[in-house]
Motif scaffolding. Structure first.
Motif, PDB file in Angstrom:
ATOM      1  N   HIS A 129      -3.380 -26.880 -54.672  1.00  0.00           N
ATOM      2  CA  HIS A 129      -3.277 -27.952 -53.679  1.00  0.00           C
ATOM      3  C   HIS A 129      -2.641 -27.407 -52.398  1.00  0.00           C
ATOM      4  CE1 HIS A 129      -2.552 -32.054 -52.128  1.00  0.00           C
ATOM      5  NE2 HIS A 129      -1.411 -31.545 -51.698  1.00  0.00           N
ATOM      6  N   THR A 174      -1.205 -40.727 -51.153  1.00  0.00           N
ATOM      7  CA  THR A 174      -0.828 -39.320 -51.282  1.00  0.00           C
ATOM      8  C   THR A 174       0.518 -39.071 -50.622  1.00  0.00           C
ATOM      9  OG1 THR A 174      -2.080 -38.810 -49.276  1.00  0.00           O
ATOM     10  CG2 THR A 174      -3.225 -38.543 -51.381  1.00  0.00           C
ATOM     11  N   TYR A 206       2.259 -36.179 -48.120  1.00  0.00           N
ATOM     12  CA  TYR A 206       1.943 -35.029 -47.268  1.00  0.00           C
ATOM     13  C   TYR A 206       2.935 -34.986 -46.112  1.00  0.00           C
ATOM     14  CZ  TYR A 206      -0.198 -38.742 -44.495  1.00  0.00           C
ATOM     15  OH  TYR A 206      -0.402 -39.900 -43.797  1.00  0.00           O
ATOM     16  N   GLY A 227      -2.525 -41.752 -57.293  1.00  0.00           N
ATOM     17  CA  GLY A 227      -3.219 -41.023 -56.241  1.00  0.00           C
ATOM     18  C   GLY A 227      -2.582 -39.710 -55.865  1.00  0.00           C
ATOM     19  N   VAL A 228      -1.421 -39.390 -56.444  1.00  0.00           N
ATOM     20  CA  VAL A 228      -0.697 -38.180 -56.047  1.00  0.00           C
ATOM     21  C   VAL A 228      -1.060 -36.980 -56.919  1.00  0.00           C
ATOM     22  CG1 VAL A 228       1.209 -39.588 -55.196  1.00  0.00           C
ATOM     23  CG2 VAL A 228       1.347 -38.608 -57.488  1.00  0.00           C
ATOM     24  N   THR A 271       0.697 -33.102 -57.118  1.00  0.00           N
ATOM     25  CA  THR A 271       1.105 -32.551 -55.819  1.00  0.00           C
ATOM     26  C   THR A 271       2.603 -32.609 -55.572  1.00  0.00           C
ATOM     27  OG1 THR A 271       0.770 -34.689 -54.719  1.00  0.00           O
ATOM     28  CG2 THR A 271      -1.116 -33.206 -54.824  1.00  0.00           C
ATOM     29  N   LEU A 310      -6.465 -39.702 -58.160  1.00  0.00           N
ATOM     30  CA  LEU A 310      -7.131 -40.675 -57.301  1.00  0.00           C
ATOM     31  C   LEU A 310      -7.925 -41.675 -58.139  1.00  0.00           C
ATOM     32  CD1 LEU A 310      -8.458 -38.251 -54.544  1.00  0.00           C
ATOM     33  CD2 LEU A 310      -6.553 -39.849 -54.316  1.00  0.00           C
TER      34      LEU A 310
END
Length: 422
Positions: free
Chosen positions: A86, A244, A246, A276-277, A280, A296
């Protein structure tokens, strides 16, 4: 027989179903809720390889999908991968943005040709709505204006352009030039929040002979809200996050606050779901039994999961620029579930939550205030209490209500009395 004259609208965007994002939801809402009794709507959009066999149909909307034939393309985050991979994909995208100034350059050339063909057919009575970002849809409209093609142009911006701190140095010069030309040629500029709108207003050139219209059209939710906000039946207090992580948007301060809450409330029955993460982020060892991560999910599935939660988690870092709501906030409001907002308390998201009486606002950097907010919401859940939310304000944030602002602006300013006013 229907004798009402309909005017043409061309929606120009790289984000349209079956792609998935907040940007897609905004453009789909425009296409869906633009008034079909007054307007004929075309969409000129992007066709990726995996979309060749897919489509989405809306009544009275014609969609033209154009490819972007380029060798270097952004890495996608549409499937779960390991943490290290990722990070490599994210680094590749950063490097690509540095070396490739216009990712959709080939699409831009094709879109410019298609829109020019449509305008030649429809005439100057047409309105083009271009969507940023990326910048290429705006560049299509700018080039057509510079070459003398007459049409009404609305530049819709989901974010800042020249003043956006996330824009790389390599792109800033291109974006600053595009923004100056946008403010010179556009008949109207729309965006998602008042602070961003005011930033564009302040950048209108003093020498400009035309001052564009400005309008705030927020994002929203596009589903039927629950009839009643029933007491949760979950065995554990379920706090769910969607989206997410970021940049500066990370959950690590929240994790520390959660640890503080659990130290104080050792017998608390609580689950945190991060949907959804994927893989990560790093979950602290102390929270392995509390925090669950998911990959997701489809949009309709995520809304169903929101409805099942006891409380909804919003995490937005303090940023240099103001005016960031986050698209998921409006869907949270539509679900009528109490929100734990770990945000900048002096920005628009916090203001809207307070206005709607929709949850607790806690400073993104303040561990104690976040822990206290968790405790308040947990206590409400235990007692079966509900927040008396402001229904009138929440209902205004349905997508249909927000696009109605756009309908009125277009008709009143461009077609009042049935005649175009260039």
């Amino acid at each position: 027989m229907n004798d009402i004259k309909k005017h043409h609208i061309i929606l120009l965007t790289t984000w349209y179903p079956p792609r998935h994002s907040i940007a897609v939801n905004r453009m789909l809402a425009f296409a869906k809720y633009l008034d079909k009794t007054k307007f004929e709507v075309d969409v000129v959009t992007f066709l990726s390889d995996e979309q060749l066999e897919k489509d989405i149909s809306l009544e009275d909307v014609t969609v033209y999908r154009l490819p972007n034939k380029t060798l270097l393309k952004r890495a996608k985050f549409d499937r779960p991968v390991c943490f290290a991979f990722h990070k490599l994909k994210a680094l590749y995208n950063v490097l690509l943005a540095f070396f490739v100034k216009k990712e959709y350059g080939d699409w831009q050339r094709r879109a410019e040709k298609k829109v020019d063909e449509l305008l030649a057919s429809y005439g100057s009575d047409t309105t083009v709505i271009s969507s940023y970002e990326p910048i290429e849809p705006h560049l299509v409209a700018i080039n057509l204006k510079k070459h003398g093609r007459k049409f009404h142009w609305i530049a819709d911006c989901r974010d800042e352009i020249s003043q956006n701190p996330s824009v790389t140095k390599g792109l800033r010069k291109l974006y600053a030039k595009a923004e100056r030309q946008m403010l010179l040629y556009a008949d109207a500029v729309t965006t998602v929040s008042r602070p961003i709108l005011e930033g564009f207003e302040s950048n209108v050139p003093a020498t400009s002979s035309q001052y564009p219209l400005f309008a705030e059209i927020r994002n929203g939710y596009d589903f039927d809200s629950p009839k009643t906000n029933k007491e949760s039946k979950n065995t554990f207090f379920t706090l769910s996050y969607f989206g997410t992580f970021y940049g500066k948007r990370k959950p690590y301060v929240f994790f520390k606050a959660l640890e503080c809450f659990l130290l104080k409330n050792k017998n608390a029955r609580l689950k945190v779901k991060l949907i959804g993460v994927g893989n990560t982020i790093r979950i602290p060892d102390t929270l392995f039994d509390v925090v669950e991560t998911y990959g997701l999910v489809a949009h309709n599935e995520s809304v169903a999961m929101m409805m099942e939660a006891d409380s909804l988690l919003l995490i937005l870092p303090k940023l240099e620029q103001k005016g960031v709501y986050s698209g998921k906030l409006f869907e949270y409001l539509g679900c009528r579930k109490p929100i734990l907002a770990v945000v900048d308390p002096d920005d628009v998201a916090a203001d809207l939550i307070r206005e709607c009486n929709a949850g607790m606002v806690a400073d993104f950097d303040d561990i104690q205030s976040i822990s206290y907010a968790i405790e308040i919401l947990y206590d409400m859940w235990q007692k079966g209490e509900k927040l008396p939310m402001n229904e009138d304000v929440i209902k205004k944030h349905h997508r249909k209500e927000q696009v109605e602002i756009l309908n009125k602006m277009i008709f009143d300013n461009f077609y009042s009395g049935g005649e175009a006013s260039l």
